[in-house]
Scaffold this motif. Structure first.
Motif, mmCIF file in Angstrom:
data_model
loop_
_atom_site.group_PDB
_atom_site.id
_atom_site.type_symbol
_atom_site.label_atom_id
_atom_site.label_comp_id
_atom_site.label_asym_id
_atom_site.label_seq_id
_atom_site.Cartn_x
_atom_site.Cartn_y
_atom_site.Cartn_z
ATOM 1 N N ASN A 1 32.058 -27.356 21.757
ATOM 2 C CA ASN A 1 32.785 -28.377 21.008
ATOM 3 C C ASN A 1 34.210 -27.877 20.817
ATOM 4 O O ASN A 1 34.434 -26.831 20.211
ATOM 5 C CB ASN A 1 32.109 -28.628 19.654
ATOM 6 N N GLU A 2 35.157 -28.620 21.378
ATOM 7 C CA GLU A 2 36.558 -28.176 21.313
ATOM 8 C C GLU A 2 37.040 -28.015 19.871
ATOM 9 O O GLU A 2 37.928 -27.215 19.584
ATOM 10 C CB GLU A 2 37.478 -29.169 22.049
ATOM 11 N N ASP A 3 36.461 -28.772 18.945
ATOM 12 C CA ASP A 3 36.895 -28.717 17.542
ATOM 13 C C ASP A 3 36.104 -27.694 16.737
ATOM 14 O O ASP A 3 36.303 -27.565 15.531
ATOM 15 C CB ASP A 3 36.741 -30.102 16.887
ATOM 16 N N SER A 4 35.215 -26.974 17.407
ATOM 17 C CA SER A 4 34.340 -26.048 16.692
ATOM 18 C C SER A 4 35.117 -24.837 16.180
ATOM 19 O O SER A 4 36.082 -24.380 16.794
ATOM 20 C CB SER A 4 33.211 -25.580 17.610
ATOM 21 N N GLU A 5 34.666 -24.317 15.034
ATOM 22 C CA GLU A 5 35.251 -23.098 14.500
ATOM 23 C C GLU A 5 34.457 -21.866 14.935
ATOM 24 O O GLU A 5 34.756 -20.743 14.507
ATOM 25 C CB GLU A 5 35.309 -23.174 12.977
ATOM 26 N N ASP A 6 33.451 -22.088 15.766
ATOM 27 C CA ASP A 6 32.638 -20.976 16.272
ATOM 28 C C ASP A 6 33.360 -20.352 17.463
ATOM 29 O O ASP A 6 33.121 -20.703 18.616
ATOM 30 C CB ASP A 6 31.250 -21.483 16.674
ATOM 31 N N GLU A 7 34.249 -19.413 17.171
ATOM 32 C CA GLU A 7 35.080 -18.826 18.221
ATOM 33 C C GLU A 7 34.255 -18.013 19.221
ATOM 34 O O GLU A 7 34.569 -17.977 20.413
ATOM 35 C CB GLU A 7 36.160 -17.937 17.587
#
Length: 250
Positions: free
Chosen positions: A169-175
């Motif tokens: 997910n491009e908006d994810s905060e899971d780097e």
């Protein structure tokens, strides 16, 4: 043979591709090691039956090696699994202070190395879903190392194939997850990227799939081939069509 296929999904569920590849390779007579981290064996078995394949029969004849990740993790965490000498514990990194995936790699290599008398056409490693390893405590570098070693063992040495599902997910905060996904995209021979519709839910079009053939990996100075289709999932199959050409529209 020797190809690495990445199944990537964004804003939708791409697991229908996992079921497709599982039934496809079993019907083709390949030896399959299925690292199932997301669902139980019964879930995959029920779907496979709809597609005309029996996972139980495949396990009994030695064609399918199934690692049920959920059950293995619970047994390790709650100590219900008695440690027996010589018995493989592929997910033992869950209970270790410095986790590495060597045990999981050894399990894959042992499962797919041909034994004398084997007549299977070729080895296949199928992973659903790689991101679960990160959730269980494995570092991104450890996950990428695991895939690298699997590619050397399965694709290069055994001339087999690897199919891996990842969520993104491009908006994810899971780097960490995005790092793994982006790294795998650079090394894949084929990417099947399933996305939800930007316009939202539609009962006749469930999403779109982007098929990216990595021609650039062959160092021929050509650009990657990209095809985009929309799809609708039905009970026993999936219908694909060009964008805007759904049967409901026409």
């Amino acid at each position: 043979q020797g190809k690495f296929t990445l199944l990537r999904d964004t804003r939708t569920d791409g697991s229908f591709l996992v079921h497709h590849f599982l039934s496809f390779y079993l019907r083709a007579g390949c030896k399959v090691c299925f690292v199932a981290l997301l669902q139980s064996f019964s879930h995959y078995h029920i779907v496979a039956q709809k597609l005309g394949v029996s996972l139980t029969a495949a396990k009994e004849r030695g064609q399918l090696v199934f690692l049920e990740g959920l059950k293995s993790c619970l047994d390790l965490v709650f100590g219900e699994e008695e440690e027996q000498p010589g018995q493989p514990r592929p997910l033992q990194f869950v209970s270790e202070s410095s986790p590495n995936l060597k045990a999981l790699f050894d399990f894959v290599r042992t499962s797919l190395t041909p034994a004398s008398g084997d007549s299977w056409k070729g080895p296949v490693l199928l992973v659903d879903d790689l991101g679960v390893l990160l959730s269980l405590g494995a570092a991104p570098v450890a996950v990428l190392d695991f895939i690298h070693y699997c590619r050397v063992a399965v694709c290069s040495q055994l001339k087999g194939n690897i199919v891996v599902l990842v969520h993104s997910n491009e908006d994810s905060e899971d780097e960490e997850n995005e790092l793994v996904v982006n790294s795998l995209c650079h090394h894949s021979d084929l990417i099947l990227w399933v996305e939800g519709l930007a316009t939202g839910f539609c009962k006749d079009v469930h999403g779109q799939i982007k098929i990216i053939r990595r021609v650039s990996l062959e160092l021929t100075a050509e650009q990657d081939l990209v095809q985009i289709y929309q799809y609708k999932i039905q009970d026993k199959n999936v219908t694909f069509f060009a964008r805007g050409l759904s049967a409901a529209v026409l």
